[in-house]
Design a protein around this motif. Structure first.
Motif, PDB file in Angstrom:
ATOM      1  N   ILE A   1      42.691  58.701  21.614  1.00 20.98           N
ATOM      2  CA  ILE A   1      41.802  59.181  20.856  1.00 20.98           C
ATOM      3  C   ILE A   1      42.273  59.697  19.356  1.00 20.98           C
ATOM      4  O   ILE A   1      42.552  60.798  20.090  1.00 20.98           O
ATOM      5  N   PHE A   2      42.052  59.911  18.214  1.00 20.12           N
ATOM      6  CA  PHE A   2      43.190  60.802  17.706  1.00 20.12           C
ATOM      7  C   PHE A   2      41.855  61.753  16.854  1.00 20.12           C
ATOM      8  O   PHE A   2      40.239  61.127  16.885  1.00 20.12           O
ATOM      9  N   THR A   3      42.517  62.701  17.052  1.00 19.10           N
ATOM     10  CA  THR A   3      41.902  63.874  16.860  1.00 19.10           C
ATOM     11  C   THR A   3      42.104  64.784  15.856  1.00 19.10           C
ATOM     12  O   THR A   3      43.117  64.563  15.291  1.00 19.10           O
TER      13      THR A   3
ATOM     14  N   THR B   1      44.425  70.859  19.012  1.00 20.44           N
ATOM     15  CA  THR B   1      44.616  69.915  20.466  1.00 20.44           C
ATOM     16  C   THR B   1      43.007  70.657  21.260  1.00 20.44           C
ATOM     17  O   THR B   1      42.135  70.520  21.573  1.00 20.44           O
ATOM     18  N   SER B   2      42.225  71.806  19.905  1.00 22.41           N
ATOM     19  CA  SER B   2      41.056  72.327  20.394  1.00 22.41           C
ATOM     20  C   SER B   2      40.211  71.096  20.249  1.00 22.41           C
ATOM     21  O   SER B   2      39.225  72.101  20.588  1.00 22.41           O
ATOM     22  N   GLU B   3      40.151  70.421  18.994  1.00 24.56           N
ATOM     23  CA  GLU B   3      39.108  69.037  18.924  1.00 24.56           C
ATOM     24  C   GLU B   3      38.962  68.670  20.015  1.00 24.56           C
ATOM     25  O   GLU B   3      38.091  67.867  20.997  1.00 24.56           O
TER      26      GLU B   3
ATOM     27  N   LEU C   1      43.758  62.878  21.900  1.00 19.71           N
ATOM     28  CA  LEU C   1      43.032  63.307  23.133  1.00 19.71           C
ATOM     29  C   LEU C   1      44.214  61.406  23.792  1.00 19.71           C
ATOM     30  O   LEU C   1      43.158  60.816  23.279  1.00 19.71           O
ATOM     31  N   TYR C   2      44.290  61.992  25.417  1.00 16.66           N
ATOM     32  CA  TYR C   2      44.714  60.823  25.730  1.00 16.66           C
ATOM     33  C   TYR C   2      43.335  61.108  27.222  1.00 16.66           C
ATOM     34  O   TYR C   2      43.581  61.965  27.654  1.00 16.66           O
TER      35      TYR C   2
ATOM     36  N   HIS D   1      37.471  53.179  19.707  1.00 17.39           N
ATOM     37  CA  HIS D   1      36.396  54.110  18.402  1.00 17.39           C
ATOM     38  C   HIS D   1      35.500  54.645  18.164  1.00 17.39           C
ATOM     39  O   HIS D   1      34.594  55.343  17.439  1.00 17.39           O
ATOM     40  N   LYS D   2      35.125  55.095  20.134  1.00 16.23           N
ATOM     41  CA  LYS D   2      33.236  55.639  19.789  1.00 16.23           C
ATOM     42  C   LYS D   2      33.505  56.629  19.433  1.00 16.23           C
ATOM     43  O   LYS D   2      32.340  57.282  19.769  1.00 16.23           O
ATOM     44  N   PHE D   3      35.187  57.045  19.877  1.00 14.01           N
ATOM     45  CA  PHE D   3      35.081  59.083  19.628  1.00 14.01           C
ATOM     46  C   PHE D   3      35.975  59.471  18.292  1.00 14.01           C
ATOM     47  O   PHE D   3      36.110  60.631  18.059  1.00 14.01           O
ATOM     48  N   GLU D   4      35.933  58.261  17.272  1.00 17.99           N
ATOM     49  CA  GLU D   4      36.228  58.568  16.809  1.00 17.99           C
ATOM     50  C   GLU D   4      35.568  58.189  14.267  1.00 17.99           C
ATOM     51  O   GLU D   4      35.797  57.402  14.110  1.00 17.99           O
ATOM     52  N   ALA D   5      34.083  59.322  14.915  1.00 21.32           N
ATOM     53  CA  ALA D   5      32.864  59.122  13.657  1.00 21.32           C
ATOM     54  C   ALA D   5      34.531  60.028  12.325  1.00 21.32           C
ATOM     55  O   ALA D   5      34.431  60.684  12.345  1.00 21.32           O
ATOM     56  N   GLY D   6      33.152  58.755  11.250  1.00 26.37           N
ATOM     57  CA  GLY D   6      33.702  58.705   9.688  1.00 26.37           C
ATOM     58  C   GLY D   6      35.216  58.600   9.745  1.00 26.37           C
ATOM     59  O   GLY D   6      35.688  58.174  10.290  1.00 26.37           O
ATOM     60  N   THR D   7      35.188  58.579   8.479  1.00 22.40           N
ATOM     61  CA  THR D   7      35.974  57.958   7.383  1.00 22.40           C
ATOM     62  C   THR D   7      37.764  58.710   8.589  1.00 22.40           C
ATOM     63  O   THR D   7      38.157  60.457   8.840  1.00 22.40           O
TER      64      THR D   7
END
Ligand code: DCS
Length: 406
Positions: free
Chosen positions: A84-86, A89-91, A231-232, A266-272
């Motif tokens: 998951i791209f965030t 690390t904090s996010e 986030l893995y 993609h469920k965890f990657e909201a927005g652009t």
């Protein structure tokens, strides 16, 4: 085989003046290859990825998803859907706390963290325990920052639902026995979140070998751009978790009253999404793989040994963590008798030496070691022996500048 010193030419900022940059634990510098990869994205494929049906958007999507595959291979994930791209690390750690912790920690359960954690791996778990009326349990290290087997076996119990542990401390530089802690936590039925912010830049990571259920790190600490983190998460856990942020991209179908969500990741990657950041991170990974972690570790250990050996000659300096330079991951946290760490940093800055001073977002650890703040020098593979010599020469003058005898 390139010499480790051959890489420094790729970092313009390090060659543009007389600055000695020893704050790599805060953020690393970026090689031209990463900057060029980001620029190339905007110059040749800039479009909003994932939804467009035209060439540029398809190209942007391909570059974004190719970057995800590079990250998955880099840390040994089973599939790219587990990446998951965030933003950082904090996010990543907040995502686990909100999307896994709130749904799986109940009243009377326990969450185990260590007193050495960065605030990003303390506050989310304080939130979970407060909201769920669960107990937050702290692992305490010995004087060198080592968490013993007795310590974690005594505090991880059948009541433990989550263990959240830093792989490497951003203050002590110690590498925690994560693989062993994971194995023991799983024997007690707990899941384990690993904060890899300070380990991923410096050592080969294999999340499946570690056994981590979640693993978080930031691109900016490992030659990548700011604003991209990872986030893995084990696929079977992610599939059963609620989304963290909601909005565009992460849905399948929306009505006035309800919505169904997109498949992983993609469920965890909201927005652009931060496509250029992901492209920059992938290039940073390729760069690190080209340098090689063996060469990186060897250079860091050589420079840290020189640094600690020189600092040990100054009787008024106290170094925290192990006495073995090999156990610092390039991080040397210290105090100077009678001089506030902020003054150490300011005086060194007058000589263009950049170090960090303060609590390092680790105030429970500062309380544990009995300090309000400390100074910290942190090295990376592109630093040099000459820079260590300059640092030591300037450090030896600090007390004098502050009005003490030499
Ligand atoms: C161990 C650890 N965990 C989490 C974080 C949070 O990372 P992000 O800021 O990318 O979310 C940091 C940042 N390290 C801090 C930042 O500056 N100096 C430090 O030591 C860290 O060192």
């Amino acid at each position: 085989m390139a010499n480790i010193g051959d890489y420094r030419k790729d970092f313009d900022i390090l060659n543009s003046g007389d600055y000695v940059y020893f704050d790599n634990a805060a953020t690393s510098q970026r090689p031209n290859q990463v900057l060029d990869a980001i620029s190339n994205f905007y110059r040749t494929a800039n479009a909003n990825p994932l939804r467009g049906l035209y060439d540029w958007s398809i190209a942007a999507t391909d570059m974004y998803e190719d970057s995800r595959r590079v990250v998955a291979d880099f840390i040994g994930a089973a599939t790219p859907e587990e990446i998951i791209f965030t933003r950082n690390t904090s996010e990543s750690l907040n995502l686990v706390a909100y999307s896994y912790g709130l749904d799986n920690v109940s009243e009377g359960d326990e969450v185990v963290i260590s007193v050495m954690e960065h605030h990003s791996n303390i506050l989310p778990w304080q939130m979970v325990c407060r909201k769920k009326n669960a107990k937050l349990v702290y692992l305490e290290p010995d004087e060198e920052g080592v968490i013993s087997k007795e310590e974690y076996e005594s505090k991880i119990t059948d009541r433990t639902k989550v263990v959240a542990i830093g792989h490497v401390s951003n203050v002590m530089g110690v590498t925690n026995p994560v693989k062993e802690i994971v194995a023991y936590a799983k024997s007690k039925g707990a899941i384990v979140v690993v904060d890899g912010a300070q380990s991923t830049p410096h050592m080969k990571i294999n999340v499946q070998d570690l056994g981590a259920d979640f693993f978080a790190f930031s691109g900016h600490k490992m030659l990548g751009p700011m604003g991209i983190g990872v986030l893995y998460g084990r696929k079977e856990l992610l599939e059963n978790m609620s989304p963290f942020l909601t909005g565009g991209e992460m849905i399948e179908y929306v009505t006035r009253t309800d919505a169904t969500y997109a498949e992983l990741p993609h469920k965890f990657e909201a927005g652009t999404v931060n496509a250029s950041g992901a492209v920059g991170l992938a290039e940073a990974i390729r760069y690190l793989q080209n340098v090689g972690f063996e060469a990186i570790e060897a250079q860091e250990q050589k420079l840290t040994a020189l640094l600690m050996e020189g600092m040990s000659k100054l009787p008024y300096i106290k170094i925290y963590g192990s006495k073995d330079p090999k156990k610092h991951c390039g991080i040397v946290t210290f105090t100077i008798d009678g001089v506030h760490p902020h003054d150490i940093s300011s005086v060194l800055n007058d000589d263009h030496v950049c170090i960090r001073a303060g609590h390092h977002c680790a105030q429970p650890l500062m309380q544990f070691i009995g300090e309000g703040s400390t100074a910290r020098a942190s090295l990376y593979f592109y630093n040099t022996e000459e820079e260590v010599k300059i640092f030591l020469e300037k450090l030896a003058k600090v007390r004098e500048v502050m009005g003490y005898g030499a």
